[in-house]
Every structure is written in C-alpha cells, then in structure tokens.
Design a protein around this motif. Structure first.
Motif, short mmCIF file in Angstrom:
data_model
loop_
_atom_site.label_atom_id
_atom_site.label_comp_id
_atom_site.label_asym_id
_atom_site.label_seq_id
_atom_site.Cartn_x
_atom_site.Cartn_y
_atom_site.Cartn_z
N ARG A 9 -2.25 0.51 -0.64
CA ARG A 9 -0.67 1.03 -0.07
C ARG A 9 -0.46 -0.11 0.99
O ARG A 9 0.88 -0.29 1.16
CB ARG A 9 -1.15 2.29 0.59
CG ARG A 9 0.23 2.97 1.24
CD ARG A 9 -0.21 4.35 2.09
NE ARG A 9 0.92 4.69 2.79
CZ ARG A 9 0.93 5.72 3.86
NH1 ARG A 9 -0.33 5.89 4.26
NH2 ARG A 9 1.87 5.92 4.42
N ILE A 10 -1.02 -0.70 1.61
CA ILE A 10 -0.66 -1.78 2.79
C ILE A 10 -0.24 -3.06 2.09
O ILE A 10 1.10 -3.28 2.42
CB ILE A 10 -2.05 -2.29 3.61
CG1 ILE A 10 -2.53 -1.17 4.52
CG2 ILE A 10 -1.75 -3.46 4.33
CD1 ILE A 10 -3.65 -1.59 5.38
N VAL A 11 -0.89 -3.34 0.89
CA VAL A 11 -0.40 -4.20 0.16
C VAL A 11 0.88 -4.20 -0.48
O VAL A 11 2.05 -4.95 -0.36
CB VAL A 11 -1.34 -4.95 -0.85
CG1 VAL A 11 -0.68 -6.03 -1.89
CG2 VAL A 11 -2.67 -5.29 -0.29
N GLU A 12 1.00 -3.00 -1.10
CA GLU A 12 2.47 -2.37 -1.71
C GLU A 12 3.43 -2.49 -0.50
O GLU A 12 4.82 -2.49 -0.85
CB GLU A 12 2.29 -1.05 -2.46
CG GLU A 12 1.30 -1.29 -3.98
CD GLU A 12 1.04 -0.15 -4.73
OE1 GLU A 12 0.69 -0.25 -5.59
OE2 GLU A 12 1.45 0.88 -3.97
N HIS A 13 3.12 -1.77 0.65
CA HIS A 13 4.05 -1.57 1.65
C HIS A 13 4.57 -3.03 2.21
O HIS A 13 5.76 -3.16 2.16
CB HIS A 13 3.52 -0.85 2.82
CG HIS A 13 4.40 -0.63 4.06
ND1 HIS A 13 5.24 0.44 4.26
CD2 HIS A 13 4.75 -1.26 5.14
CE1 HIS A 13 5.95 0.43 4.98
NE2 HIS A 13 5.88 -0.65 5.73
N ILE A 14 3.84 -3.87 2.40
CA ILE A 14 4.08 -5.33 2.87
C ILE A 14 5.04 -6.04 1.76
O ILE A 14 5.95 -6.87 1.95
CB ILE A 14 3.03 -6.04 3.29
CG1 ILE A 14 2.21 -5.44 4.47
CG2 ILE A 14 3.32 -7.58 3.68
CD1 ILE A 14 0.95 -6.05 4.94
N ASP A 15 4.55 -5.79 0.59
CA ASP A 15 5.25 -6.24 -0.58
C ASP A 15 5.57 -7.89 -0.47
O ASP A 15 6.70 -8.39 -0.54
CB ASP A 15 6.70 -5.47 -0.69
CG ASP A 15 7.21 -5.79 -2.28
OD1 ASP A 15 6.53 -6.20 -3.06
OD2 ASP A 15 8.38 -5.55 -2.21
N ARG A 16 4.62 -8.60 -0.26
CA ARG A 16 4.72 -10.01 -0.34
C ARG A 16 4.02 -10.81 -1.43
O ARG A 16 2.83 -10.31 -1.32
CB ARG A 16 4.39 -10.68 1.32
CG ARG A 16 5.56 -10.23 2.16
CD ARG A 16 5.24 -11.12 3.45
NE ARG A 16 6.28 -10.76 4.73
CZ ARG A 16 6.31 -11.06 5.57
NH1 ARG A 16 5.55 -11.94 6.14
NH2 ARG A 16 7.35 -10.65 6.62
N GLU A 17 4.49 -11.82 -1.82
CA GLU A 17 3.64 -12.40 -2.85
C GLU A 17 2.21 -13.07 -2.55
O GLU A 17 1.22 -13.12 -3.22
CB GLU A 17 4.55 -13.34 -3.82
CG GLU A 17 3.75 -14.13 -4.94
CD GLU A 17 3.37 -12.99 -6.13
OE1 GLU A 17 2.44 -13.51 -6.71
OE2 GLU A 17 4.22 -12.10 -6.24
N ASN A 18 2.41 -13.52 -1.36
CA ASN A 18 1.13 -14.17 -0.53
C ASN A 18 0.38 -13.13 0.22
O ASN A 18 -0.45 -13.83 1.11
CB ASN A 18 1.57 -15.38 0.28
CG ASN A 18 2.52 -14.99 1.32
OD1 ASN A 18 3.01 -14.12 1.24
ND2 ASN A 18 2.87 -16.38 1.82
N VAL A 19 0.59 -12.04 -0.04
CA VAL A 19 -0.51 -11.05 0.54
C VAL A 19 -1.10 -10.12 -0.58
O VAL A 19 -0.34 -9.33 -1.10
CB VAL A 19 0.25 -10.08 1.68
CG1 VAL A 19 -0.69 -8.97 2.30
CG2 VAL A 19 0.80 -10.74 2.76
N GLY A 20 -2.28 -10.37 -0.79
CA GLY A 20 -2.94 -9.54 -1.92
C GLY A 20 -4.61 -8.94 -1.19
O GLY A 20 -4.67 -8.87 -0.02
N ILE A 21 -5.39 -8.82 -2.34
CA ILE A 21 -6.69 -7.99 -1.86
C ILE A 21 -7.95 -9.04 -2.05
O ILE A 21 -7.81 -9.73 -3.09
CB ILE A 21 -6.85 -6.80 -2.64
CG1 ILE A 21 -5.84 -5.67 -2.14
CG2 ILE A 21 -8.29 -6.27 -2.62
CD1 ILE A 21 -5.69 -4.66 -3.00
N CYS A 22 -8.72 -9.02 -1.22
CA CYS A 22 -10.15 -9.78 -1.50
C CYS A 22 -11.05 -8.57 -1.66
O CYS A 22 -11.24 -7.54 -0.86
CB CYS A 22 -10.65 -10.39 -0.37
SG CYS A 22 -12.28 -10.89 -0.33
N PHE A 23 -11.45 -8.32 -2.88
CA PHE A 23 -12.46 -7.27 -3.24
C PHE A 23 -13.65 -7.63 -2.87
O PHE A 23 -14.47 -8.29 -3.51
CB PHE A 23 -12.39 -6.82 -4.64
CG PHE A 23 -13.09 -5.74 -5.26
CD1 PHE A 23 -13.83 -4.79 -4.28
CD2 PHE A 23 -12.96 -5.25 -6.53
CE1 PHE A 23 -14.38 -3.48 -4.59
CE2 PHE A 23 -13.61 -4.10 -7.02
CZ PHE A 23 -14.28 -3.28 -6.03
#
Length: 270
Positions: A159-173
């Motif tokens: 939800r955070i990543v989708e809310h921010i919606d920037r190509e250079n903000v993703g997830i580290c699993f």
C-alpha cells in the motif's frame, strides 16, 4: 566469487571503521558490498575516510548498494520530533550514499502493525510523507527499496509503494524477516507474500533462520525452502538485485559457498 552486477554482501561502514581488513577481503575476493550507513561512531563524519572507501571500490571496479540507517528511527512515528529526526538523519545518509553511486538503497519503513486502525492510518500517511521527503532530497535517485520487517501481512508495504507511486520507490523482500518476524515458518505463506510483492520487488535480502528469531544464519543452515524460493525468484523479470546478510565470519564463508554452489546455478537456469 567473481563480482556480478546484481549480487552483494552486507558490509556496515562501522565494520570497516573498526577493522579495515573487512574492506580488503571484499576487494581481494571481488565481492560487491551493501554498505550499512548506521554509523555508531565517527565513520559518517569523516568525508576523507568515506572518499577513500569509494576510491578503492572504484579502482577495483566494484559497485555497491547501501542500507540506509534504521536504528532508533521511525519514518511513520506519531511523534513529530521523532519523524523530524528520522528525516534529518535519512537525508544526511542520502548525501553519503550519493558519494557511492549505489545501485539500490534499502530503507526500513518500520510500520507498527498492532496499532488500532485510526492510529495506524495516521502512521501510514506519516510514513508515506517521510519517504517522499527523503526521495525528494535526491532527484533522480536510484531505487529506494522499502524492506519488510515486523509486518504480519504484505499489504501495508504494498500500500505504501502504491500510494507513493514512484518508479524509483519499490520493495526489498527480506526473506529471513518474512520467515521469522512475519511467522512465515508457521503460516507457510511464502507464495502469498511473493505474489503481493512481485510487481514491486527491486531488491532481495537473503539469510536463513529456524523461524523462532531473526538469527541471520548462513544460507542452508536454517529451515527455509531455498529451492522453492529461487524457483519463484526466477519468475521475476528483470531479476532484482540481491544481498547476502551473514552476521559473522563463519556464516559469511558458509553463505558464500552455499550461494555459489546452490543458488547461483539455479538462478542462471532460465
């Protein structure tokens, strides 16, 4: 192990500061570091020392990732002073990270999942605002990868990543965190987490444990199903960067051997 552009091993700056041999080992063995920026001494204040590390990595032709500070920090804190301190420390860390031209920057959003719903909504939006402030500090920065820690579901991070919606903000699993903190060893729900994260995974942390605690064991020394994990990682395109996270010299050697003989060959079989 020959350096490859997508594989790294954790190396906190404080390790190099107290024992310079650590950097020598990485350079001699051509291991690319994930530089940890939680600075507990004067290591992040000595620009000349930092430039010396960068120069040695450049001369060796080694790239890096960085792990932004997380100790005592809370991007979504309900306390304005704590959020302010977090932003100040994080933006200073970005200035250091910029010196090293990292491929990825890992960050803990540190959400407090157990809060009652109305308070969780506040901390969620505060966290998003903090990440945006940090991202704005370095326009065009390499991907900031938000790392799962104690969350009991993948939903808040997605939800955070989708809310921010920037190509250079993703997830580290972080696989070890899922298995221990998020009760993956009990719930057997790797596929649920993987499927939720998959569109946003830019980086992966690899370490093992028995499910009882975040022990950062060497790969293959815990109870994680690496065959299944790697099969799922092979589905990702482009493949994310990855960092091994051993916490002592013995586990470092064991993880390197396991990665080289078990994981790397499986990753290359498309």
């Amino acid at each position: 192990m020959t350096a490859a552009s997508e594989f790294f091993v954790n190396l906190p700056l404080r390790y190099i500061y107290t024992n310079p041999d650590y950097l020598d080992i990485f350079i001699e063995r051509r291991i690319q570091p994930e530089l940890g920026l939680d600075c507990l001494g004067g290591e992040c204040l000595d620009r000349k020392w930092l430039e010396g590390i960068r120069r040695r990595l450049d001369e060796a032709g080694l790239s890096c990732t960085v792990h932004l500070p997380f100790l005592d920090l809370k991007p979504g804190s309900l306390n304005r002073a704590i959020r302010g301190a977090t932003i100040e420390i994080m933006t200073s860390a970005l200035d250091i990270a910029r010196m090293f031209s990292p491929q990825r920057m890992v960050m803990h959003p540190s959400l407090t999942s157990w809060l009652e719903p109305d308070l969780f909504e506040k901390t969620f939006f505060y966290c998003c605002e903090t990440v945006i402030r940090i991202s704005d500090h370095w326009p065009g920065h390499p991907p900031i990868c938000l790392e799962n820690t104690h969350e009991l579901s993948p939903a808040p991070l997605v939800r955070i990543v989708e809310h921010i919606d920037r190509e250079n903000v993703g997830i580290c699993f972080d696989l070890g965190h899922w298995f221990s903190f998020s009760k993956g060893s009990i719930n057997k729900d790797f596929d649920r987490w993987f499927d939720a994260f998959a569109p946003y995974i830019r980086h992966i942390h690899l370490h093992d444990n028995d499910g009882d605690r975040d022990a950062h064991l060497a790969l293959g020394q815990g109870k994680m199903d690496w065959k299944h994990i790697i099969n799922r990682i092979n589905e990702l395109s482009p493949r994310p960067t990855m960092t091994l996270e051993p916490h002592n010299r013995k586990d470092f050697e064991t993880s390197m051997e396991y990665f080289k003989t078990k994981i790397l060959p499986a990753l290359t079989q498309k």
